[in-house]
Design a protein around this motif. Structure first.
Motif, PDB file in Angstrom:
ATOM      1  N   ALA A 189      65.919 -60.130 -37.444  1.00 26.92           N
ATOM      2  CA  ALA A 189      65.007 -59.515 -36.470  1.00 26.92           C
ATOM      3  C   ALA A 189      63.959 -60.544 -36.047  1.00 26.92           C
ATOM      4  N   HIS A 190      63.861 -60.767 -34.747  1.00 28.46           N
ATOM      5  CA  HIS A 190      62.931 -61.782 -34.242  1.00 28.46           C
ATOM      6  C   HIS A 190      62.678 -61.550 -32.758  1.00 28.46           C
ATOM      7  N   HIS A 191      61.735 -62.301 -32.263  1.00 24.71           N
ATOM      8  CA  HIS A 191      61.475 -62.340 -30.833  1.00 24.71           C
ATOM      9  C   HIS A 191      61.005 -63.754 -30.518  1.00 24.71           C
ATOM     10  N   VAL A 192      61.483 -64.298 -29.411  1.00 23.28           N
ATOM     11  CA  VAL A 192      61.050 -65.619 -28.964  1.00 23.28           C
ATOM     12  C   VAL A 192      60.107 -65.429 -27.791  1.00 23.28           C
ATOM     13  N   GLN A 193      58.982 -66.072 -27.872  1.00 17.28           N
ATOM     14  CA  GLN A 193      58.024 -66.040 -26.768  1.00 17.28           C
ATOM     15  C   GLN A 193      58.049 -67.424 -26.132  1.00 17.28           C
ATOM     16  N   ASP A 244      56.448 -60.063 -39.270  1.00 17.15           N
ATOM     17  CA  ASP A 244      56.858 -60.473 -40.615  1.00 17.15           C
ATOM     18  C   ASP A 244      56.503 -61.951 -40.803  1.00 17.15           C
ATOM     19  N   THR A 245      55.198 -62.248 -40.754  1.00 13.53           N
ATOM     20  CA  THR A 245      54.761 -63.643 -40.823  1.00 13.53           C
ATOM     21  C   THR A 245      55.096 -64.287 -42.155  1.00 13.53           C
ATOM     22  N   PHE A 246      55.320 -63.486 -43.188  1.00 11.99           N
ATOM     23  CA  PHE A 246      55.669 -64.041 -44.493  1.00 11.99           C
ATOM     24  C   PHE A 246      57.014 -64.765 -44.445  1.00 11.99           C
ATOM     25  N   ARG A 247      57.842 -64.471 -43.449  1.00 18.16           N
ATOM     26  CA  ARG A 247      59.142 -65.135 -43.320  1.00 18.16           C
ATOM     27  C   ARG A 247      59.024 -66.541 -42.733  1.00 18.16           C
ATOM     28  N   PHE A 248      57.977 -66.790 -41.971  1.00 19.51           N
ATOM     29  CA  PHE A 248      57.879 -68.048 -41.243  1.00 19.51           C
ATOM     30  C   PHE A 248      57.748 -69.271 -42.151  1.00 19.51           C
ATOM     31  N   PRO A 249      56.898 -69.267 -43.188  1.00 12.84           N
ATOM     32  CA  PRO A 249      56.767 -70.489 -44.008  1.00 12.84           C
ATOM     33  C   PRO A 249      58.089 -70.958 -44.609  1.00 12.84           C
ATOM     34  N   LEU A 309      58.883 -77.995 -36.682  1.00 10.93           N
ATOM     35  CA  LEU A 309      58.387 -76.916 -35.829  1.00 10.93           C
ATOM     36  C   LEU A 309      56.875 -76.847 -35.961  1.00 10.93           C
ATOM     37  N   ALA A 310      56.225 -76.116 -35.104  1.00 11.45           N
ATOM     38  CA  ALA A 310      54.797 -75.869 -35.284  1.00 11.45           C
ATOM     39  C   ALA A 310      54.635 -75.217 -36.660  1.00 11.45           C
ATOM     40  N   PRO A 311      53.637 -75.645 -37.445  1.00 16.74           N
ATOM     41  CA  PRO A 311      53.539 -75.215 -38.844  1.00 16.74           C
ATOM     42  C   PRO A 311      53.001 -73.809 -39.074  1.00 16.74           C
ATOM     43  N   SER A 312      52.747 -73.066 -38.036  1.00 22.67           N
ATOM     44  CA  SER A 312      52.236 -71.708 -38.190  1.00 22.67           C
ATOM     45  C   SER A 312      52.979 -70.778 -37.244  1.00 22.67           C
ATOM     46  N   ALA A 313      53.140 -69.547 -37.677  1.00 23.23           N
ATOM     47  CA  ALA A 313      53.776 -68.543 -36.816  1.00 23.23           C
ATOM     48  C   ALA A 313      52.928 -68.249 -35.580  1.00 23.23           C
ATOM     49  N   PHE A 314      51.686 -68.708 -35.578  1.00 22.86           N
ATOM     50  CA  PHE A 314      50.776 -68.436 -34.464  1.00 22.86           C
ATOM     51  C   PHE A 314      50.621 -69.634 -33.531  1.00 22.86           C
ATOM     52  N   SER A 343      57.649 -69.984 -29.277  1.00 22.21           N
ATOM     53  CA  SER A 343      57.328 -69.631 -30.663  1.00 22.21           C
ATOM     54  C   SER A 343      58.289 -68.534 -31.103  1.00 22.21           C
ATOM     55  N   PHE A 344      58.537 -68.494 -32.402  1.00 25.12           N
ATOM     56  CA  PHE A 344      59.397 -67.473 -32.984  1.00 25.12           C
ATOM     57  C   PHE A 344      58.527 -66.480 -33.725  1.00 25.12           C
ATOM     58  N   ARG A 345      58.805 -65.231 -33.513  1.00 13.80           N
ATOM     59  CA  ARG A 345      58.095 -64.160 -34.213  1.00 13.80           C
ATOM     60  C   ARG A 345      59.143 -63.363 -34.957  1.00 13.80           C
ATOM     61  N   PHE A 346      59.041 -63.314 -36.277  1.00 11.66           N
ATOM     62  CA  PHE A 346      59.987 -62.536 -37.065  1.00 11.66           C
ATOM     63  C   PHE A 346      59.522 -61.096 -37.106  1.00 11.66           C
ATOM     64  N   GLY A 347      60.393 -60.199 -36.714  1.00 10.37           N
ATOM     65  CA  GLY A 347      60.106 -58.777 -36.635  1.00 10.37           C
ATOM     66  C   GLY A 347      60.851 -58.197 -35.447  1.00 10.37           C
ATOM     67  N   PRO A 348      60.984 -56.888 -35.399  1.00  5.47           N
ATOM     68  CA  PRO A 348      61.823 -56.264 -34.370  1.00  5.47           C
ATOM     69  C   PRO A 348      61.183 -56.097 -32.999  1.00  5.47           C
ATOM     70  N   GLU A 349      59.885 -56.255 -32.886  1.00  8.13           N
ATOM     71  CA  GLU A 349      59.230 -55.961 -31.615  1.00  8.13           C
ATOM     72  C   GLU A 349      58.537 -57.180 -31.039  1.00  8.13           C
ATOM     73  N   GLU A 350      58.397 -57.191 -29.728  1.00  4.78           N
ATOM     74  CA  GLU A 350      57.701 -58.259 -29.025  1.00  4.78           C
ATOM     75  C   GLU A 350      56.209 -58.203 -29.334  1.00  4.78           C
ATOM     76  N   GLY A 351      55.606 -59.356 -29.528  1.00  2.03           N
ATOM     77  CA  GLY A 351      54.160 -59.421 -29.735  1.00  2.03           C
ATOM     78  C   GLY A 351      53.452 -59.619 -28.415  1.00  2.03           C
ATOM     79  N   LYS A 352      52.547 -58.730 -28.092  1.00  4.80           N
ATOM     80  CA  LYS A 352      51.838 -58.824 -26.814  1.00  4.80           C
ATOM     81  C   LYS A 352      50.387 -59.231 -26.968  1.00  4.80           C
TER      82      LYS A 352
END
Length: 99
Positions: free
Chosen positions: A18-22, A47-52, A65-70, A29-38
């Motif tokens: 489950a992810h979303h690419v912005q 699910d930021t715990f998945r990114f590290p 990659l950029a070292p943070s999910a943000f 950026s990659f966001r792990f989780g089922p929904e788009e981040g707005k």
């Protein structure tokens, strides 16, 4: 020519991660989780715990990659077919850590 963000997103989808690419231009950026981040609150709910684990698995495979999910990643014209292929190989090995 497809973007690295699209290729990795397709591979994540194939693996049922489950992810979303912005994206904006060559930034992504990659966001792990089922929904788009707005907004920031949505991003914090991801699910930021998945990114590290994903980040470090990619780094061990030579993909920085950029070292943070943000943060955003960037692709330039210097990233050719060989670099994209290497990124996809590295991502395929790192997917299990992002589940």
């Amino acid at each position: 020519f497809r973007s690295v963000a699209t290729l990795v997103s397709d591979a994540l989808s194939k693996e049922s991660v489950a992810h979303h690419v912005q994206r904006a231009g060559n930034m992504f950026s990659f966001r792990f989780g089922p929904e788009e981040g707005k907004n920031f609150a949505d991003m914090q709910a991801a699910d930021t715990f998945r990114f590290p684990a994903f980040f470090h698995a990619m780094l061990r495979r030579g993909v920085y990659l950029a070292p943070s999910a943000f943060e955003a990643g960037f692709v330039s014209l210097r990233h050719g077919e060989a670099e994209l292929a290497h990124t996809l190989t590295a991502a395929a090995e790192a997917f299990a850590l992002a589940r």
